[in-house]
Design a protein around this motif. Sequence first.
Motif, short mmCIF file in Angstrom:
data_model
loop_
_atom_site.label_atom_id
_atom_site.label_comp_id
_atom_site.label_asym_id
_atom_site.label_seq_id
_atom_site.Cartn_x
_atom_site.Cartn_y
_atom_site.Cartn_z
N GLY A 248 0.83 -1.20 0.00
CA GLY A 248 0.00 0.00 0.00
C GLY A 248 0.86 1.25 0.00
N GLY A 249 0.30 2.33 -0.52
CA GLY A 249 1.03 3.59 -0.56
C GLY A 249 2.24 3.54 -1.47
N GLY A 250 2.27 2.60 -2.40
CA GLY A 250 3.39 2.50 -3.32
C GLY A 250 4.58 1.73 -2.81
N LEU A 251 4.48 1.16 -1.60
CA LEU A 251 5.60 0.44 -1.02
C LEU A 251 5.50 -1.05 -1.35
CD1 LEU A 251 8.09 0.98 0.81
CD2 LEU A 251 6.67 0.28 2.76
N ILE A 252 6.66 -1.66 -1.62
CA ILE A 252 6.74 -3.06 -2.00
C ILE A 252 7.77 -3.74 -1.12
CG2 ILE A 252 7.27 -4.67 -3.89
CD1 ILE A 252 6.81 -2.09 -5.73
N ALA A 253 7.51 -4.99 -0.73
CA ALA A 253 8.47 -5.79 0.02
C ALA A 253 8.82 -7.03 -0.79
CB ALA A 253 7.93 -6.18 1.38
#
Length: 435
Positions: A248-253
Amino acid sequence: MRLWIGGYGADQGGTAVGIGELLAGDADAGSAGGALAFAGTAAEIGGSPTWLAAHPSLAVVYAALEGAGAVQAFRRTGDSSFARLGPAVRIGESVCHVAVSPDATYLLATCWGDGRVVRVALDAVGRPGAATIAASAIDPYVPSDPFAPPVDPGSTATDGAFDLPGGGIDLADAARALREAAGPEFAHLVPDLSAPEDSLAALGLSAGGLELPRRASGEGDGSDAASDTRSVAAPERVSRAHQSVFLGGGLIATTDLGFDLVRFWRSGADGLRLVGVVRLPLGSGPRHMVRHPSGHLYVLTELSCEIFVLGPDRAGAWRVLGGTPLSPETRAGVDAAAELAASTDGQFIYASIRGLDTIASVRVRGAGDDLVPVALADAGVTWPRHHLVVRDTLLVAGQHSNDVVALTLDIRNGGLSRPVRRTEAPSPTCLLPAR
């Protein structure tokens, strides 16, 4: 309920011939409470679609063709049929996972064999296009400074979080500077650490994808579907990317099973930009993740059979907040955790353990940062590779027993019944609900 099944094909020692179809009760039902039946092959591939992912709005499914090192898109043409959508895109060695961005503008593919994380552009109809390789992982347990003391193998996971930029030395840049300082007479004595495989040009990047480097004769590729103990038997530390999750919010793991890392990214016009890294304990082997409704990220470690809880601090840096072993019964070098899935209400997490062939139930407490194991149940299959929660049912894919079973979930205490339904299925490795 209709589901698609990914599996190992002949190129990986399995019996699947493509994407299979599984029926759990009525095809159009929203639950998986009915009888299980393998309904045949929906898309013949001739390879190993070991992981499947769906386009968020179109009738398109993406398959990680692990043996071929490529990703192929399929457009659904009927209730039980698919057609290829565009050519396969070369990704990397033993690509094992794909995930589609929420806005459907790209997908991420991760490679167990060579550690690559690759972003692939998607057009308006979901067809894959240009591929861009992200920055390679750096092993946090191998110091960049050759004169630095080694990292303490006994260091805890909670001390292993840091942000980027800042921290870490680019070996290629350092070697380049040393060659310049040495001058033309002695520059050749300093090795060139800018590996050719890290160059997009050398990798043959084009609109059609990536050309894979040839493997040296005799090298293993971890494709033995008869055991699939790839990471357990790894003789050396090698980068092995395994999964990506959109937070979410453009964050990737993404996980790196070989280097014991969870890396955090943001996607931009030029590809993925690394914004943070969390180091897990040496040899733990982070494999798969689940984002909990609380906002925490749960990370399952294949080799140590644990779940770690990650979350951001006030400054936004992700850190290890806690964790738990799945069971005192797990055996190092023998058992290997595979998959995580959360209950519908988020109160329990279910983790599979291959070798023991069990499913661990873990209760979520507090604000989502406290995990407590509550039960260990027979998975009902041999080598439970993947499982899926559908309301009060847990569907489990048995890679080595060539079957899928349904277990009933007790929503009060997280317990699991013995298998109540079963069907044969060829070398199943992934279950994906049909849209």
